[in-house]
Write a protein that holds these residues in place. Sequence first.
Motif: not given
Length: 400
Positions: A24-35, A71-75, A81-83
Motif C-alpha cells: 500500500g505504499f506505491l500508487g494512490a490508496p483506496d480512500r473509500r475503503a479507508g482503514v 478515533k476513526t481508526v479505532e471505529a 457506533g456513535a455511542t
Amino acid sequence: MTTPRPATTLSATEARRIALRAQGFLGAPDRRAGVRGILRHLGAVQLDTISVLARSHELIPYARLGAVGRKTVEAAYWGTGATGAPTAQQPHAFEYWSHAACILPIEEWPHFAFRRRAYRDRPHWNHDLPDGTYDQVIKQLRAEGPLTATELGGAKRTSEWWDWSGAKVAVERALMHGEVVCVERRGWKRVYDLAERAVPQTLLHDDLDDTECLRRLVRLAGESLGVGTRADIADYHRLKGEQFDAVIADSGLVPVTVEGWDKPAWADPAALETAPRGRHRITLLSPFDSLIWERARTERIFGFTHRLEAYVPKPKRVYGYFAMPLLAGGRLVGRVDPAREGRTLVARQVTLEGPKAVQPAAQALVEAASWVDCTNVRVERVDAPGLREPLTRELSRILG
C-alpha cells in the motif's frame, strides 16, 4: 520440497516496487475503503503496547492513508457506533495470534481454525488454573456480555506483569481456543465476548481442515507481500516452514526468480500482470509495520537493517528507543526516534543516509506532528552533524 522452474525473472528493483505496491505504499490508496480496506489488504495489523506518536495499529493506516483521525481508526477496526458501544453482531475485525497479537479481518476467522485446534491440543500453560474458573468465566460472559479481565475478576494477582489472576488465565485460554473473542480494546485492555455471540454465524465454525487453512493463509501472505521467499511468506502469519511446503504448490502463488536473491521466491500472479506505477508515500513507519516485519527481507529488499531497540538497554541503543524508518521514493532512507512534549514533536535522534533525505525527513516530521496535534518540531540530535542545519532550515520553511 521440489520447486517448479520459475517462469518469470524479476530485477531487484521490480521486486521492491511490487512489494511496496502490495503493502500500500506505491500508487494512490483506496480512500473509500479507508482503514478497513487497509486491514483487508494487509490481512493483519500488529498490536503493541508502546505508544510514542501513537500506537502501532494507528500508525499502520496513517502511513498509507495520511492523517486519518485516530478515533476513526479505532471505529473502523472495532465497529463502534456513535455511542461507543461495540456492534458485536457484525464486527469488522477480531484480535488473535497471527504474526504476533494482530487485528485480523473477521472474514478470516475460519482460516485460523488450525491454530485454535493446535492450542486446544497443547498441554496447559505454566499458569495455574483453579478448578471451575474456566467455566465461571464463560458463564459470566454469557450473563453479562463483553467484559475486560478486570471486570471478570481481576487481571493480575500482584503487580508483576506475568502474575495473572485465575480469571485472566481462563479467559486468555478461552481466547486461544476460540470460545472467546476479543471484540475491542478499551483503554488498551482487551474486551472479551463469547465467540458464539460476536462472530457472525456464517463464519463461526472450525470446519476447514488444516490444509485448507494453511493454503489460504499462504496465499493471503503472498498477496500482501507481492513477492517473497519461503521464509518471508511463512513468517507473515508465523507458519512453520513445513506448513508452507505442504501447501505452496496449491496456493495459487507462482515461482519467480529475483535477481540478487539467493533463495527461491513466489509471487502473487496478479502482482505480475501490471508494472507498479504511481506516487510513492513519504512517511515514518512503525517499527511493527508489516513492510518491515522480517529483518532478513528488509535487508534484502531495501539494504536496510531494522531493529527495534525499545528493549535494548539505553547505553547500547544505536538509533533510539522507537526509531521509525523513513520511507521516501520507495526506499528506506533514514530513521527518526520521536517523542512528544506537550504540543511539540521532538526528534530525539535523526539518522539520514545523506543530503537527499533531508527534505523527506522534514516533510514526514511535519505531517506526523500535525496528525498528533503538535504545532512545533524540535530536533535534538542528527547523527551526521552536517545535516542538522539543513534539516532545521527545511523544517522552519515548511512550518512557515
